[in-house]
Design a protein around this motif. Sequence first.
Motif, PDB file in Angstrom:
ATOM      1  N   ARG A 196     -18.409 -21.418 -24.554  1.00  0.00           N
ATOM      2  CA  ARG A 196     -18.714 -22.552 -25.514  1.00  0.00           C
ATOM      3  C   ARG A 196     -19.826 -23.232 -25.158  1.00  0.00           C
ATOM      4  NH1 ARG A 196     -17.705 -22.025 -30.194  1.00  0.00           N
ATOM      5  NH2 ARG A 196     -15.549 -22.572 -30.374  1.00  0.00           N
ATOM      6  N   SER A 214     -22.497 -27.694 -34.494  1.00  0.00           N
ATOM      7  CA  SER A 214     -20.937 -27.804 -35.146  1.00  0.00           C
ATOM      8  C   SER A 214     -20.789 -26.620 -36.042  1.00  0.00           C
ATOM      9  CB  SER A 214     -20.837 -29.468 -35.374  1.00  0.00           C
ATOM     10  OG  SER A 214     -21.189 -29.586 -36.260  1.00  0.00           O
ATOM     11  N   ILE A 219     -16.989 -26.169 -35.199  1.00  0.00           N
ATOM     12  CA  ILE A 219     -16.025 -27.109 -34.339  1.00  0.00           C
ATOM     13  C   ILE A 219     -16.677 -28.605 -34.968  1.00  0.00           C
ATOM     14  CG2 ILE A 219     -15.769 -25.713 -32.571  1.00  0.00           C
ATOM     15  CD1 ILE A 219     -18.235 -27.058 -31.082  1.00  0.00           C
ATOM     16  N   ASP A 220     -16.105 -29.640 -34.441  1.00  0.00           N
ATOM     17  CA  ASP A 220     -16.310 -30.953 -34.978  1.00  0.00           C
ATOM     18  C   ASP A 220     -17.607 -31.319 -34.033  1.00  0.00           C
ATOM     19  OD1 ASP A 220     -16.043 -34.072 -34.213  1.00  0.00           O
ATOM     20  OD2 ASP A 220     -15.026 -33.594 -36.247  1.00  0.00           O
ATOM     21  N   THR A 223     -16.941 -32.795 -30.401  1.00  0.00           N
ATOM     22  CA  THR A 223     -16.653 -31.581 -29.688  1.00  0.00           C
ATOM     23  C   THR A 223     -17.787 -31.177 -29.052  1.00  0.00           C
ATOM     24  OG1 THR A 223     -14.872 -30.982 -31.084  1.00  0.00           O
ATOM     25  CG2 THR A 223     -15.486 -29.402 -29.268  1.00  0.00           C
TER      26      THR A 223
END
Length: 253
Positions: A196, A214, A219-220, A223
């Motif tokens: 990631r 994101s 993903i948020d 994050t």
Amino acid sequence: MQPNIRPFFSAIPNKMEISEKDYAQAEACIAMADALSRSTNHSIYLIDYNRRNFLYVASNPLFLCGYTPEMVREKGYAFYLETVPPEEIRTLQEINEAGFRFHYSQPMEKRLDFTIEYDFHIRTSDRHVHLIHHKLSPVLLSPAGDIWLALCIVSLSPTKTPGNVLITDKTNADRFIYSFASHHWKKQPEILLTDRERDILQLSVKGLSNMEISEELFIDPNTVKFHKKKLFEKLHAKNITEAVGIAANLRLI
């Protein structure tokens, strides 16, 4: 009076027993360096440690500081004395000495495997000083195992301060940091990035914002910020631009 460049060569022998026939090999190195210089936006030059000068200097203006390649070649190591701030000259000489000390500590068969890199300022004009990233890789050794020719690649530094001396081994993940406090090399633990974190670095290279990253990774955005914070800690970077530059220099992406 001729500038004193001797401290740059204090760690290597005065004569390497390089013949004119040996220099025929250097023509191929010059041709390769010139071809490489035309395919990159980095500045490239070749150091000849036997003759204590530059064998080739590319026309990229970053390293030239307003001079022509021919003028820089003619100046040789005196070029550093004219363009590097006086307070950093001794630092460069110490890096040089420490680098050769490391080189001679290695078995002959390993001496072409290591690359040394570091950051220092050059004065490109009366008003402008740039922090550059300087990466040096041995190309040819003398019969006795001394570095004869070295390829240097110069780019703008991704960091804010000079120094940051690092040696890497092309055959594995070994990294050695030079300490100016102890005057010794310290082997560093391997930097491991998650998949990631690599994804975020690679998308950051493309200039994507946190929101765009994101969306790309599903993903948020918070994050993304979390992973960037971890990257900054691992790479000792202050921002994503520094993180990308450091990761690229360490061949992590």
